[in-house]
Design an enzyme around this catalytic site. Structure first.
Site, PDB file in Angstrom:
ATOM      1  N   SER A  26       0.938  -0.959   0.787  1.00 47.49           N
ATOM      2  CA  SER A  26      -0.300  -0.103  -0.145  1.00 47.49           C
ATOM      3  C   SER A  26       0.760   0.765  -0.056  1.00 47.49           C
ATOM      4  CB  SER A  26      -0.915  -0.037   1.341  1.00 47.49           C
ATOM      5  OG  SER A  26      -0.309   0.539   2.127  1.00 47.49           O
ATOM      6  N   ASP A  27       0.384   2.916   0.130  1.00 49.90           N
ATOM      7  CA  ASP A  27       1.247   3.780   0.019  1.00 49.90           C
ATOM      8  C   ASP A  27       0.767   3.849   1.212  1.00 49.90           C
ATOM      9  OD1 ASP A  27       2.193   5.700  -1.028  1.00 49.90           O
ATOM     10  OD2 ASP A  27       1.027   7.252  -2.162  1.00 49.90           O
ATOM     11  N   TRP A  28       1.944   4.788   1.971  1.00 45.36           N
ATOM     12  CA  TRP A  28       1.951   4.900   2.945  1.00 45.36           C
ATOM     13  C   TRP A  28       0.202   5.780   3.930  1.00 45.36           C
ATOM     14  CZ3 TRP A  28       5.383   2.335   1.598  1.00 45.36           C
ATOM     15  CH2 TRP A  28       6.470   2.198   1.791  1.00 45.36           C
ATOM     16  N   GLY A  29      -0.222   4.902   4.409  1.00 44.03           N
ATOM     17  CA  GLY A  29      -1.194   4.925   4.582  1.00 44.03           C
ATOM     18  C   GLY A  29      -2.866   5.016   3.579  1.00 44.03           C
ATOM     19  N   GLY A  30      -2.871   4.181   3.009  1.00 43.86           N
ATOM     20  CA  GLY A  30      -3.789   3.963   1.713  1.00 43.86           C
ATOM     21  C   GLY A  30      -3.675   3.206   2.154  1.00 43.86           C
TER      22      GLY A  30
END
Length: 778
Positions: A236-240
């Site tokens: 995932s993107d960071w916090g995605g």
């Protein structure tokens, strides 16, 4: 899948089988901001992931987004600059350098490259992406990936997918049709995955047609893994992550950064309660373990890198990225012995990289003022600051600059966009430069007739002052060695060979997405469809400020010949067709030319761009030298995405192949008759139109039956008679005129209306039988 990768997967599955559910769930989330979890009892270590695409951002503390800073690393030019090189060999070389630096500081996965399409020049993160064209983006990304991974370091191809804006990026749905999705926004990812197999792919923050990318099964499993054959891990993107359970089921293996027990407990409970299958959990854990095993096997304990060599590479790349946009009266290169006024704070304190997660702590920096002083002699330069860090100016600063310019033979004004104008996290509000920069350029040009403007910016800008200056040099965000690269171009030590990888519009109002970018209130409507970038300007017959693919040189090139290996290309049986393009350096100095090949379909089945880039190569030519560049085109290069059949279809007919130095300068043309099977049949339903039955194989009988049922059989029979002869010219013309009017109506009728039109003589049962028969054929 290669043998080593298959062995990693097999060994990973064996290790996962020995883990508890809690251990498997632990692997699916990061340990802090930058590391994975290890399983000590099984001898499985943690690995480190790190930003960024144009230089390593190895954060010193794993529990921090950036506190404590990052280790020094080479800051290469950003993606918007590197794409302007159109040089896959150079991208591979830079990738390898990044891989060596990652090995030296114990990083196993580099979070890049970013290849989202530049839908609008307002995109705040455009400096971190390659191009508005998917082919160029995909080929450059593939080369970058090959380079990094050749050093035993993984990459993370991002952001998958349709992530074209920063505004409300975690809450906005990118809404678009299937054809646009596949032709424009997925193609670059497909090329990079198919050609280079990145170790990981990063899912994006946004939703795609209402479903978060991180939990989009169609994207992550059906398309990425099944259709393209992706063999690696999805992170995932960071916090995605939105819904962790849905993300696991969709194929999003690793959540970053770590969320501690929060999502881990959800996963364990869901498995215990049967809401998440053990197989899905094990599959995701296996992908994480396989990545770790691959990284461990490729780790180099004694890795190091040559800072001087990497700085020199950054300088060479920066020079090759520079695009010469204007050079009236051959004002460049700067002649020796002339007095040069260096105007603008960017001359001494340049902006050389973007802001946000890709911010690099450089091993050193250079600036154009010092580098030009070293090449031309400090006594030949006079400096004037011109503006402050935000681009604001004052009467005193402008007067100093004008006086400096008046005392010199040539004024070189450094301008562009300050950090606050473009960054990750927000989109630009306009494509204008700071008013202070514009005022400075116009004031200097009013006093000094010989003005060159050097631009430092990450994306396209408007240039209302362009007619009043003789030279324009687009230097982008050129990395830590950008000052030296600019000096090399201005003095002629290097011949500019950069070409624009994005269209520069004359005004914001001219852009394809105006006034609907960025999307708000949860939706970004991609109403321009496939007409992105140069495709749009061509279709609307608009004259941009500078077109896609444009760039000048200190020499001249002539396109002297084009040849196809075949006049007819059967896309279903012939593997490829070869196109040869001959180009000659007709000037007096060596140079490089980017030879661009575009395809034009004369009679498309659907609205298509006037031309589309299908191949490119960069040719180095000595003065007077001529070379032939060879390209290979295959079925896909002539295809469009057919949403009904969910596949790539080719319309038989004539295609023009055009070659030249930019999308608007294509002097060479040859034509190929493309043979292909009839369009794959649409998925026919009761709402299909009568004309759709003409698209099915051997569907003429179905179509004619429907026409007769509607009461127009006589017109159809008379048309067939006209085509077979025996009528006068006047009778033929009358029939054709009647047919044109009648069939414009007939062809648009949904087939579910035919029974009523026929008063029931064409029955509902016959309609269902026809639909089944048409479907059975395919």
């Amino acid at each position: 899948m290669d043998i080593a990768r298959a062995n990693d997967k097999r060994r990973a599955a064996e290790l996962v089988a020995q883990m508890t559910i809690e251990e498997q769930a632990t692997l699916l989330s990061g340990d802090g901001w930058w590391a994975t979890h290890g399983i000590e009892r099984l001898g499985l270590p943690a690995i480190t992931l790190s930003d960024g695409p144009h230089g390593l951002r190895r954060i010193r503390r794993n529990d921090s987004w950036g506190a404590g800073g990052s280790v020094p690393a080479t800051c290469f030019p950003t993606a918007s600059a590197l794409s302007a090189t159109w040089n896959t060999k150079l991208l591979r070389e830079i990738g390898a350098a990044l891989g060596r630096e990652a090995q030296a500081v114990d990083v196993q996965v580099l979070l890049g490259p970013g290849i989202n399409i530049k839908r609008s020049p307002l995109g705040g993160r455009n400096f971190e992406y390659f191009s508005e064209d998917p082919l160029l983006s995909g080929r450059l990304a593939a080369a970058y990936i090959d380079g990094v991974q050749s050093e035993g370091v993984g990459t993370s191809l991002k952001h998958f997918a349709v992530n074209s804006q920063e505004s409300e990026r975690m809450a906005t749905s990118s809404d678009l049709d299937a054809r646009t999705l596949h032709e424009i926004y997925l193609s670059a990812f497909e090329i990079a995955v198919s050609e280079s197999q990145p170790w990981t792919v990063m899912s994006s923050y946004n939703l795609v047609n209402g479903t978060y990318a991180s939990e989009n099964h169609a994207l992550l499993t059906d398309i990425l893994r099944r259709d393209w054959g992706f063999e690696g891990l999805v992170v995932s993107d960071w916090g995605g992550i939105n819904d962790r359970l849905a993300a696991v089921e969709a194929g999003n293996d690793l959540e970053m950064p770590g969320t501690g027990d929060f999502n881990r407990k959800k996963i364990v409970s869901a498995v215990q309660e049967g809401r998440l299958s053990k197989a899905s959990l094990a599959q995701a854990a296996t992908e994480v373990v396989a990545l770790v095993l691959r990284a461990v096997a490729a780790h180099k304990t004694d890795a190091s890198f040559d800072e001087d060599a990497h700085h020199a590479l950054a300088r060479r790349a920066g020079a090759e990225a520079i695009v010469l946009l204007k050079n009236d009266d051959k004002i460049l290169p700067l002649g020796s012995g002339k007095k040069i006024a260096m105007i603008g704070a960017f001359a001494s304190s340049p902006r050389y990289q973007g802001a946000g997660s890709s911010m690099v702590n450089p091993t050193r920096t250079s600036n154009a003022a010092d580098e030009l002083a070293a090449l031309l002699g400090a006594g030949n330069l006079v400096l004037a600051r011109g503006y402050d860090t935000e681009g604001d100016t004052t009467d005193a600063l402008v007067n100093d600059a004008v006086n400096a310019a008046a005392s010199a033979d040539i004024a070189v004004v450094f301008a562009g966009l300050p950090d606050s104008y473009e960054s990750e996290g927000f989109d630009r509000r306009s494509i204008a430069m700071p008013p202070g920069h514009v005022r400075l350029i116009e004031a200097v040009a009013q006093k000094q007739p010989n003005v060159v403007v050097v631009l430092l910016n990450g994306s396209a800008i408007e240039m209302p002052w362009a007619p009043r200056v003789k030279g324009i040099v687009e230097a982008w965000l050129g990395g830590q060695a950008g000052g030296g690269a600019i000096a090399d171009i201005l003095t002629g030590r290097a011949n500019p060979s950069g070409k624009l990888a994005e269209t520069f519009p004359a005004t914001l109002e001219q852009t394809p997405t105006f006034p609907n970018f960025p999307g708000h209130s949860g939706h970004a409507h991609y109403g321009e469809g496939v007409f992105v970038g140069y495709r749009y300007y061509d279709a609307k017959r608009l004259e941009p400020l500078f077109p896609f693919g444009f760039g000048l040189s200190y020499t001249e090139f002539a396109y002297t010949g084009i040849r196809s290996s075949a006049a007819v290309f059967d896309v279903d049986h012939d593997g490829s067709v070869t196109i040869e393009v001959t180009v000659k350096n007709t000037g007096s100095v060596p140079g490089q030319e980017v030879v661009q090949l575009y395809v034009h379909e004369r009679a498309p089945a659907l609205p298509r761009p006037l031309v589309e880039l299908r191949a490119f190569d960069k040719a180095a030519l000595e003065a007077g030298e001529e070379k032939t560049v060879r390209f290979s085109l295959n079925r896909r290069d002539f295809a469009h995405y057919d949403a009904d059949t969910r596949g790539w279809a080719v319309t038989p007919g004539t295609f023009d192949i055009r070659a030249g130095g930019s999308s608007r300068e294509l002097p060479l043309k040859t034509s190929i008759d493309v043979a292909a099977k009839s369009l794959v049949s649409k998925h026919l339903t009761r709402r299909s139109l009568v004309r759709d039955f003409k698209g099915v194989a051997d569907g003429t009988a179905f179509y004619e039956e429907l026409v007769h049922a509607l009461g127009f059989g006589a017109l159809l029979d008379s048309t067939n008679q006209a085509e077979s002869g025996g009528l006068t010219q006047e009778e033929v013309m009358a029939i054709r005129k009647a047919r044109m009017s009648a069939f414009a109506f007939i062809d648009e009728i949904p087939v579910n209306k035919v029974p009523a039109f026929s008063h029931g003589q064409f029955s509902e049962a016959r309609l269902e039988e026809m639909l089944r028969a048409a479907g059975d054929e395919h």
